[in-house]
Design a protein around this motif. Structure first.
Motif, PDB file in Angstrom:
ATOM      1  N   UNK A   9      11.112 -38.139  13.105  1.00 30.60           N
ATOM      2  CA  UNK A   9      11.303 -38.467  14.743  1.00 30.60           C
ATOM      3  C   UNK A   9      10.001 -38.775  15.245  1.00 30.60           C
ATOM      4  N   UNK A  10       9.757 -39.613  16.012  1.00 28.66           N
ATOM      5  CA  UNK A  10       8.399 -39.829  16.849  1.00 28.66           C
ATOM      6  C   UNK A  10       8.766 -39.921  18.308  1.00 28.66           C
ATOM      7  N   UNK A  11       7.479 -39.309  18.782  1.00 30.01           N
ATOM      8  CA  UNK A  11       7.421 -38.868  20.347  1.00 30.01           C
ATOM      9  C   UNK A  11       7.719 -40.168  21.209  1.00 30.01           C
ATOM     10  N   UNK A  12       8.712 -40.066  22.300  1.00 28.83           N
ATOM     11  CA  UNK A  12       8.738 -41.025  23.030  1.00 28.83           C
ATOM     12  C   UNK A  12       9.491 -40.475  24.239  1.00 28.83           C
ATOM     13  N   UNK A  13       9.771 -41.141  25.481  1.00 24.22           N
ATOM     14  CA  UNK A  13      10.327 -40.956  26.629  1.00 24.22           C
ATOM     15  C   UNK A  13      11.248 -39.953  26.740  1.00 24.22           C
ATOM     16  N   UNK A  14      12.216 -39.800  25.772  1.00 16.26           N
ATOM     17  CA  UNK A  14      13.125 -38.886  25.829  1.00 16.26           C
ATOM     18  C   UNK A  14      13.189 -38.116  24.298  1.00 16.26           C
ATOM     19  N   UNK A  15      12.214 -38.098  23.603  1.00 16.58           N
ATOM     20  CA  UNK A  15      12.005 -37.462  22.439  1.00 16.58           C
ATOM     21  C   UNK A  15      10.892 -36.625  22.378  1.00 16.58           C
ATOM     22  N   UNK A  16      10.822 -35.249  22.264  1.00 16.75           N
ATOM     23  CA  UNK A  16      11.956 -34.482  21.983  1.00 16.75           C
ATOM     24  C   UNK A  16      12.919 -34.062  23.043  1.00 16.75           C
ATOM     25  N   UNK A  17      13.793 -33.942  23.060  1.00 24.35           N
ATOM     26  CA  UNK A  17      14.973 -33.582  24.022  1.00 24.35           C
ATOM     27  C   UNK A  17      14.698 -32.168  24.644  1.00 24.35           C
ATOM     28  N   UNK A  73      -3.814 -38.011  25.096  1.00 29.37           N
ATOM     29  CA  UNK A  73      -4.475 -39.228  24.726  1.00 29.37           C
ATOM     30  C   UNK A  73      -3.599 -40.059  23.706  1.00 29.37           C
ATOM     31  N   UNK A  74      -2.768 -39.496  22.988  1.00 24.22           N
ATOM     32  CA  UNK A  74      -2.401 -40.054  21.859  1.00 24.22           C
ATOM     33  C   UNK A  74      -0.925 -39.593  21.616  1.00 24.22           C
ATOM     34  N   UNK A  75       0.042 -40.475  22.097  1.00 27.29           N
ATOM     35  CA  UNK A  75       1.427 -40.103  22.020  1.00 27.29           C
ATOM     36  C   UNK A  75       1.905 -39.380  20.785  1.00 27.29           C
ATOM     37  N   UNK A  76       1.319 -39.623  19.675  1.00 26.30           N
ATOM     38  CA  UNK A  76       1.834 -39.223  18.279  1.00 26.30           C
ATOM     39  C   UNK A  76       1.048 -38.155  17.710  1.00 26.30           C
ATOM     40  N   UNK A  77       0.202 -37.828  18.553  1.00 25.77           N
ATOM     41  CA  UNK A  77      -0.854 -36.557  18.134  1.00 25.77           C
ATOM     42  C   UNK A  77      -1.950 -37.186  17.376  1.00 25.77           C
ATOM     43  N   UNK A  78      -3.233 -36.133  17.539  1.00 22.42           N
ATOM     44  CA  UNK A  78      -4.156 -36.868  16.478  1.00 22.42           C
ATOM     45  C   UNK A  78      -4.826 -35.739  16.075  1.00 22.42           C
ATOM     46  N   UNK A  79      -5.594 -35.650  15.437  1.00 20.71           N
ATOM     47  CA  UNK A  79      -6.846 -34.455  14.646  1.00 20.71           C
ATOM     48  C   UNK A  79      -7.908 -34.705  15.773  1.00 20.71           C
ATOM     49  N   UNK A  80      -8.110 -33.328  16.057  1.00 25.64           N
ATOM     50  CA  UNK A  80      -9.269 -33.074  16.972  1.00 25.64           C
ATOM     51  C   UNK A  80      -9.097 -33.414  18.404  1.00 25.64           C
TER      52      UNK A  80
END
Length: 92
Positions: A16-24, A70-77
């Protein structure tokens, strides 16, 4: 000796990747329920609970209790965060 639970968590569905409807809404609810239950069970055993994974990170969405703004998919720090429903469900 005190016992600390620092890395209890569950990811969202694999791939799964983050998006406008994910996660539900259902995924967010289930994620919060699993996180709260895990911490409740650890607390019953008198373990100190501190979720180490504060924010999701690339490759494993869902781990953590905060979204990276800042980063839709997540980031370290990550430093610009918003609470996931799990963060609101955790006993403090």
């Amino acid at each position: 000796m005190k016992l600390f639970v620092t890395e209890a968590g569950a990811s969202y569905d694999p791939g799964m990747t983050y998006g406008p409807t994910v996660p539900s809404q259902n995924q967010l609810f289930a994620h919060a329920a699993v996180g709260a239950r895990a911490q409740s069970l650890a607390g019953r055993r008198r373990a100190g609970v501190d979720p180490l994974l504060r924010c999701g990170y690339p490759g494993e969405p869902g781990y953590g209790t905060f979204f990276d703004l800042n980063n839709a998919q997540g980031a370290f720090g990550a430093s610009n965060l918003s609470r996931e429903p799990e963060a609101l469900a955790l006993p403090r």
